[in-house]
Design a protein around this motif. Structure first.
Motif, PDB file in Angstrom:
ATOM      1  N   LEU A 164     -58.128 155.496   1.101  1.00 21.89           N
ATOM      2  CA  LEU A 164     -59.638 155.829   0.550  1.00 21.89           C
ATOM      3  C   LEU A 164     -60.387 155.728   1.797  1.00 21.89           C
ATOM      4  O   LEU A 164     -60.220 156.558   2.526  1.00 21.89           O
ATOM      5  N   GLY A 165     -61.650 154.930   1.572  1.00 20.17           N
ATOM      6  CA  GLY A 165     -62.443 154.922   2.908  1.00 20.17           C
ATOM      7  C   GLY A 165     -62.033 154.193   4.172  1.00 20.17           C
ATOM      8  O   GLY A 165     -62.800 154.348   5.077  1.00 20.17           O
ATOM      9  N   CYS A 166     -60.686 153.833   4.238  1.00 19.66           N
ATOM     10  CA  CYS A 166     -60.273 152.922   5.327  1.00 19.66           C
ATOM     11  C   CYS A 166     -59.245 153.777   6.018  1.00 19.66           C
ATOM     12  O   CYS A 166     -58.382 154.447   5.187  1.00 19.66           O
ATOM     13  N   ALA A 167     -58.942 153.376   7.357  1.00 23.42           N
ATOM     14  CA  ALA A 167     -57.730 154.034   7.947  1.00 23.42           C
ATOM     15  C   ALA A 167     -57.499 153.270   9.130  1.00 23.42           C
ATOM     16  O   ALA A 167     -58.531 152.307   9.822  1.00 23.42           O
ATOM     17  N   GLY A 168     -56.274 153.336   9.780  1.00 25.20           N
ATOM     18  CA  GLY A 168     -55.999 152.735  10.862  1.00 25.20           C
ATOM     19  C   GLY A 168     -54.835 153.375  11.747  1.00 25.20           C
ATOM     20  O   GLY A 168     -54.160 154.215  10.925  1.00 25.20           O
ATOM     21  N   VAL A 169     -54.786 153.411  13.035  1.00 28.15           N
ATOM     22  CA  VAL A 169     -53.695 154.053  13.571  1.00 28.15           C
ATOM     23  C   VAL A 169     -52.472 152.884  13.601  1.00 28.15           C
ATOM     24  O   VAL A 169     -52.442 151.864  13.500  1.00 28.15           O
ATOM     25  N   ILE A 170     -51.356 153.449  13.178  1.00 27.05           N
ATOM     26  CA  ILE A 170     -50.127 152.669  12.887  1.00 27.05           C
ATOM     27  C   ILE A 170     -49.373 152.246  14.257  1.00 27.05           C
ATOM     28  O   ILE A 170     -49.284 153.120  15.034  1.00 27.05           O
ATOM     29  N   VAL A 171     -49.474 151.083  14.544  1.00 25.99           N
ATOM     30  CA  VAL A 171     -49.064 150.404  15.842  1.00 25.99           C
ATOM     31  C   VAL A 171     -47.663 149.565  15.666  1.00 25.99           C
ATOM     32  O   VAL A 171     -46.981 149.138  16.610  1.00 25.99           O
ATOM     33  N   GLU A 172     -47.044 149.411  14.571  1.00 24.37           N
ATOM     34  CA  GLU A 172     -46.135 148.760  14.294  1.00 24.37           C
ATOM     35  C   GLU A 172     -45.474 148.940  13.125  1.00 24.37           C
ATOM     36  O   GLU A 172     -46.078 148.917  11.966  1.00 24.37           O
ATOM     37  N   THR A 173     -44.174 149.501  12.989  1.00 21.09           N
ATOM     38  CA  THR A 173     -43.278 149.820  11.966  1.00 21.09           C
ATOM     39  C   THR A 173     -41.958 149.099  11.878  1.00 21.09           C
ATOM     40  O   THR A 173     -41.703 148.454  13.095  1.00 21.09           O
ATOM     41  N   GLU A 174     -41.204 148.970  10.861  1.00 20.46           N
ATOM     42  CA  GLU A 174     -39.849 148.606  10.744  1.00 20.46           C
ATOM     43  C   GLU A 174     -39.068 149.570   9.926  1.00 20.46           C
ATOM     44  O   GLU A 174     -39.549 149.929   8.904  1.00 20.46           O
ATOM     45  N   ALA A 175     -37.859 149.931  10.338  1.00 14.32           N
ATOM     46  CA  ALA A 175     -36.941 150.814   9.568  1.00 14.32           C
ATOM     47  C   ALA A 175     -36.035 149.841   8.824  1.00 14.32           C
ATOM     48  O   ALA A 175     -35.281 148.891   9.249  1.00 14.32           O
ATOM     49  N   TYR A 176     -35.949 150.297   7.564  1.00 13.57           N
ATOM     50  CA  TYR A 176     -34.654 149.638   6.594  1.00 13.57           C
ATOM     51  C   TYR A 176     -33.840 150.699   6.031  1.00 13.57           C
ATOM     52  O   TYR A 176     -34.271 151.677   5.369  1.00 13.57           O
ATOM     53  N   SER A 177     -32.607 150.438   6.225  1.00 11.03           N
ATOM     54  CA  SER A 177     -31.681 151.513   5.861  1.00 11.03           C
ATOM     55  C   SER A 177     -30.729 151.373   4.832  1.00 11.03           C
ATOM     56  O   SER A 177     -30.269 150.093   4.685  1.00 11.03           O
ATOM     57  N   ALA A 178     -30.176 152.219   4.072  1.00 10.38           N
ATOM     58  CA  ALA A 178     -28.986 152.121   3.194  1.00 10.38           C
ATOM     59  C   ALA A 178     -27.660 151.879   3.799  1.00 10.38           C
ATOM     60  O   ALA A 178     -26.722 151.391   3.159  1.00 10.38           O
ATOM     61  N   VAL A 179     -27.644 152.042   4.948  1.00  6.46           N
ATOM     62  CA  VAL A 179     -26.519 152.220   5.680  1.00  6.46           C
ATOM     63  C   VAL A 179     -26.520 151.132   6.880  1.00  6.46           C
ATOM     64  O   VAL A 179     -27.235 150.974   7.639  1.00  6.46           O
ATOM     65  N   ASP A 180     -25.450 150.120   6.557  1.00  8.14           N
ATOM     66  CA  ASP A 180     -25.319 149.063   7.827  1.00  8.14           C
ATOM     67  C   ASP A 180     -26.662 148.282   7.793  1.00  8.14           C
ATOM     68  O   ASP A 180     -27.010 147.914   9.016  1.00  8.14           O
ATOM     69  N   ASP A 181     -27.079 147.971   6.798  1.00  5.47           N
ATOM     70  CA  ASP A 181     -28.253 146.982   7.097  1.00  5.47           C
ATOM     71  C   ASP A 181     -28.418 146.142   5.640  1.00  5.47           C
ATOM     72  O   ASP A 181     -29.174 146.610   4.557  1.00  5.47           O
ATOM     73  N   GLU A 182     -28.136 144.851   5.841  1.00  7.10           N
ATOM     74  CA  GLU A 182     -28.155 143.845   4.900  1.00  7.10           C
ATOM     75  C   GLU A 182     -29.477 143.123   4.423  1.00  7.10           C
ATOM     76  O   GLU A 182     -29.675 142.431   3.506  1.00  7.10           O
ATOM     77  N   ALA A 183     -30.479 143.629   5.415  1.00  7.37           N
ATOM     78  CA  ALA A 183     -31.758 143.223   5.207  1.00  7.37           C
ATOM     79  C   ALA A 183     -32.666 144.220   4.293  1.00  7.37           C
ATOM     80  O   ALA A 183     -33.576 143.824   3.898  1.00  7.37           O
ATOM     81  N   SER A 184     -31.970 145.387   4.156  1.00 12.28           N
ATOM     82  CA  SER A 184     -32.610 146.295   3.389  1.00 12.28           C
ATOM     83  C   SER A 184     -32.550 145.969   1.677  1.00 12.28           C
ATOM     84  O   SER A 184     -31.435 145.819   1.443  1.00 12.28           O
ATOM     85  N   HIS A 185     -33.680 146.435   1.064  1.00 11.35           N
ATOM     86  CA  HIS A 185     -33.584 146.017  -0.311  1.00 11.35           C
ATOM     87  C   HIS A 185     -32.814 147.319  -0.900  1.00 11.35           C
ATOM     88  O   HIS A 185     -31.914 147.102  -1.930  1.00 11.35           O
ATOM     89  N   ILE A 186     -32.712 148.434  -0.381  1.00 12.01           N
ATOM     90  CA  ILE A 186     -32.017 149.485  -0.832  1.00 12.01           C
ATOM     91  C   ILE A 186     -30.507 149.433  -0.582  1.00 12.01           C
ATOM     92  O   ILE A 186     -29.609 149.762  -1.367  1.00 12.01           O
ATOM     93  N   PHE A 187     -30.272 148.443   0.452  1.00 14.01           N
ATOM     94  CA  PHE A 187     -28.774 147.959   0.586  1.00 14.01           C
ATOM     95  C   PHE A 187     -28.377 146.805  -0.559  1.00 14.01           C
ATOM     96  O   PHE A 187     -27.246 146.919  -0.954  1.00 14.01           O
ATOM     97  N   MET A 188     -29.155 145.993  -0.594  1.00 12.72           N
ATOM     98  CA  MET A 188     -28.971 144.690  -1.519  1.00 12.72           C
ATOM     99  C   MET A 188     -29.372 144.761  -3.099  1.00 12.72           C
ATOM    100  O   MET A 188     -28.715 144.150  -3.569  1.00 12.72           O
TER     101      MET A 188
END
Length: 201
Positions: A26-50
């Motif tokens: 909407l009226g707000c925006a920001g430059v993305i400076v931090e992300t994390e990837a979560y994978s269906a493959v070899d990633d027990e931390a991922s919701h898609i995996f668990m």
DNA sequence: ACACGGATACTA
DNA sequence: AGTATCCGTGTC
């Protein structure tokens, strides 16, 4: 707007390339400076995996769909679905450098220091006004909510560094957190995360 | 260091 | 049903 094909790749590539892009809400925006990837493959931390329900979510929705859920019963967390063939997953947005609508973000957050507005995944959603109603939202249509690629001079694109993910116990060894190098708007500084998921220092 | 707090998956 | 766990923040 970033088109859907951007999200038709694996989670690590998407998470890395989203650094330096702008998240528009909407009226707000920001430059993305931090992300994390979560994978269906070899990633027990991922919701898609668990979680079967989230695996179903990934099956039936398009890449570029928002996945918003409540964490610790307190904070909404914003993810985007990506589908890279065998390797589907999510990118979690953890921090922004605020660029637009800063007054509104301050109002929602109740703080005035810009560096504290979006320096965490829960802070970011509070600042932008993201909540459970935004789950399933298509972020590849329209101009009100989505992503923009910022014009950068050749060789001046954001330098990206990888680090361990924050706050997880399972699959904690994967260096699947991505940061804009030397940004002062990230949640935890580069190299400050231990494999246990707890912070050091 | 610790309180806050709800959804999900698992065990019965 | 009850329990363990979870991608966090703010205040102590």
């Amino acid at each position: 707007m970033i088109e859907r094909s951007f999200f038709e790749r694996d989670p690590l590539t998407c998470a890395r390339e989203l650094i330096g892009c702008e998240l528009v809400w909407l009226g707000c925006a920001g430059v993305i400076v931090e992300t994390e990837a979560y994978s269906a493959v070899d990633d027990e931390a991922s919701h898609i995996f668990m979680r079967p329900s989230i695996r179903k979510f990934a099956e039936i929705h398009d890449p570029g769909t928002a996945y918003v859920y409540l964490n610790y019963g307190v904070h909404w967390l914003l993810n985007v679905l990506v589908k890279g063939g065998r390797e589907d997953g999510f990118v979690l947005f953890r921090a922004l450098e605020p660029t637009k609508g800063i007054e509104k973000m301050m109002e929602r957050r109740g703080v005035t220091k810009i560096a504290h507005l979006c320096s965490g995944p829960g802070k970011l959603t509070q600042a932008l006004g993201v909540d459970g109603r935004d789950n399933l939202r298509d972020l590849c249509v329209g101009g009100r909510r989505g992503f923009r690629q910022l014009a950068t001079e050749p060789g001046r694109a954001a330098e990206v560094v990888a680090d361990l993910r924050v706050g997880i116990t399972r699959s904690a060894h994967h260096p699947w957190r991505f940061l804009a190098r030397d940004s002062s708007f990230v949640s935890v500084g580069h190299g400050k995360v231990r494999a246990s998921g707890k912070r050091s220092g």
